[in-house]
Every structure is written in C-alpha cells, then in structure tokens.
Design a protein around this motif. Structure first.
Motif, mmCIF file in Angstrom:
data_model
loop_
_atom_site.group_PDB
_atom_site.id
_atom_site.type_symbol
_atom_site.label_atom_id
_atom_site.label_comp_id
_atom_site.label_asym_id
_atom_site.label_seq_id
_atom_site.Cartn_x
_atom_site.Cartn_y
_atom_site.Cartn_z
ATOM 1 N N TYR A 144 52.334 100.770 40.695
ATOM 2 C CA TYR A 144 51.739 99.791 40.149
ATOM 3 C C TYR A 144 51.966 99.288 38.604
ATOM 4 N N TYR A 147 51.783 95.716 37.897
ATOM 5 C CA TYR A 147 50.136 95.483 37.770
ATOM 6 C C TYR A 147 49.939 95.588 36.296
ATOM 7 N N LYS A 229 45.191 104.038 41.994
ATOM 8 C CA LYS A 229 45.755 102.848 41.357
ATOM 9 C C LYS A 229 45.492 102.843 39.975
#
Length: 346
Positions: A144, A147, A229
C-alpha cells in the motif's frame, strides 16, 4: 483435503484469506461458513460458502480452521484454533473451552502457555506455526505504499497516525480521547489521523468519532474491515489494550497506549490521556522504545517469511494423516448447551 473456513466475526476474513489462497494452490476443497449478521461484509462471495450449519454437516470436512472461540462439537473435522489476535493479556485468551482438537500458535510466548495447559487438560495438541494474517509482512510489506503516497499528497501531510482502540468497555480509550484527538488534528495539519475501530465497538462512540471525522479535515474514519492496510501505511499507532498493538510492533514502528494491562509493555504507555500530543511528538521524532520491540518480535511472532498459512495447512494435513479425522468432539453437557444456543442442535 476438505476444509471449513469458519467465520463468526468479520475480522476472520483477513485471518483466513491467506489459508484460502494456499488451499487454492493445493487444489484442496474448501467452504466458508459465515454467520448471517456478517454476510454483507463477506468479500469472497464467488467462493463456495454457506450460512447454514446443516450444510457443514453434509459437507463432512477433514479440517475446520477457526479464528474464534467456538465451533460446533458435532461437526466432522479436526477443530483447529488459529486465534483472532496476539493479545495474550486479554481475559479469555488462554481459557480452554474444550471445543478444539489442535491449537496452532503464533510464537513461543503462546506456545509455552498452551503446552502447560495441555499437560493439565490432556485433550488437545499444540503446534507452533505463526499467524497467517501477518504473512503479508513477509510477502508484500509495501503493498500500500502508493496509497500512502497519495494520502500524504492529498492532505499535504507528513505522517500517518492510526488510532485503533479495543472495544471492551473496561479497557477502551475511545470515550477518553475524543477531545485530545480533535486537538491533535487541529494543531498539527502535518498529521493525517486514521480512525479504525473494532467491529464490536459501541455504536455511540462510533457515531461520535464519525462526526469528528466529518468536521475535521485531516481525520478519516475508515470502514474497511481488514486493518492490515492501515497498519502498513501508518507511522505510529495509538491504542490501549488491543491485539493490534502487537501486529503493529512487528512492523518495527512506535506505539502509544493508554492504561494498557499488558504484562509485557515494550512501548510508550501512559495513564494521562492529555499527554497524547506530547507523546506523539516524542515517539515520532525519537522512537525511544525502538530497542525494546525486539522482545515482542522474538516471542510473539518470530516468523517473517510470509509462510504461516502454508505451515498451518501442511501441519493439519500431516496431523490427520497420522491421527485420523475426528467425527465429533466430546464436551461437557454445559458446553453442549452453549453450542446449541449459538449454532443449533446437531
């Protein structure tokens, strides 16, 4: 090998997903059991699944993987406890409920304690495998990263702080940190504060924090079910007495807790909720407990190869090859009544 992936709460999905992936690679047959109240959250609806215990009876499994406290004693299969967290200090973590044939433990801290209990009860086995939820740490820790980069860019921020308290009314910091988190966000626009709550958190506090996020630009209320996450993208965790602390420490990043009851505190713990802002600054800048985290890594989960799910699957395969598949588990009348109240009679 026929396997049941047994889910009573939605946090089970992220724990069992790595096992599902191993079963698929091995061409093993499996079915998900999903309690009806979490069905809408179930992310693998294209897989074989059911909400009915009767379907599991006819399925006649060889193994049942359970990241929860109960499983029907009358189902065929090796009833295998794989745990839903790492918080050994929580009430009930080492309670023997007699529903399980096999305990697959995360690390030496847990293995040693369950082996002592095995000597006392003499009706289950214990094998250390590691914990599948953390396999991503060894396989794809940077999953991630993009992100996080976009998150920081969008909010013109420098650090990500994750607030993830427990739900237990006696242990949660939730009611006590609302104003402190608001103040931290308002005074420090360089922080993004992610809020991630346990699915059993009291609705009144969920509503309070949702309202706070709606009125504060750099506070985000996260609804995704799998916390991994956010553990991966966060620079610092704020919590209390929650298993998520250990999951975060295994990433070698700083933690702040309030009134933790852990017996192995190797991080910043405070009894003063008003110290939040100061402690965040100290731990982000100096990380004073960086050396202390080594104990948690060695005792709670020393596996960083990303293969705990593989070990679990191969362990149960070997176990039933040697010991056979249990048709049912013998438990007390009281325990049978409890199972009947939760899942219905056999």
């Amino acid at each position: 090998m026929k396997v049941i992936l047994f889910c009573q709460n939605n946090y089970a999905f992220g724990i069992l997903e790595p096992i599902k992936e191993v079963l698929e690679v091995n061409n093993d047959d499996f079915i998900w059991f999903i309690k009806e109240h979490i069905y809408n959250d179930f992310p693998f609806k294209s897989d074989k699944h059911t909400t009915k215990i009767a379907d599991l009876r006819t399925y006649k499994s060889d193994v049942i993987f359970v990241p929860g406290n109960e499983v029907p004693h009358y189902l065929r299969g090796l009833k295998t406890q794989i745990f839903h967290g790492l918080a050994g200090e929580k009430k009930g973590h080492f309670r023997i409920r007699h529903y399980f044939d096999l305990y697959l433990t995360q690390g030496p801290y847990f293995t040693d304690k369950f082996n002592e209990l095995k000597k006392e009860h003499k009706n289950f086995d214990v094998i250390e495998t590691g914990w599948p939820k953390l396999d991503i740490y060894g396989k794809d820790k940077n999953k991630y990263a993009n992100y996080k980069t976009e998150l920081l860019k969008t909010y013109h921020a420098e650090k990500v702080i994750l607030y993830a308290p427990t739900f237990s009314p006696k242990l949660t910091s939730g009611p006590h940190l609302v104003n402190q988190i608001k103040q931290l966000a308002n005074k420090h626009p360089e922080y993004i504060i992610l809020l991630k709550f346990h699915p059993l958190m009291a609705k009144e506090w969920l509503d309070v924090y949702k309202a706070l996020a709606e009125t504060t630009q750099n506070i985000i209320f996260q609804e995704e079910k799998n916390i991994i996450k956010f553990l991966l993208v966060a620079d610092l965790l704020v919590s209390d007495t929650s298993s998520v602390i250990y999951e975060f420490i295994l990433l070698d990043k700083p933690v702040i807790t309030f009134k933790s009851i852990s017996e192995n505190i190797n991080w910043e713990n405070s009894n003063d909720y008003n110290a939040l802002e100061t402690l965040v600054k100290i731990n982000l800048e100096n990380d004073p407990f960086s050396q202390s985290r080594a104990y948690i890594n060695s005792q709670f989960h020393p596996y960083n190869d990303g293969k705990s799910a593989e070990r679990m699957v191969e362990t149960v395969r070997t176990y039933i090859k040697v010991n056979g598949v249990p048709e049912k588990r013998n438990i007390s009348f009281f325990r049978r009544l409890k199972i009947h109240s939760i899942f219905g009679k056999s």
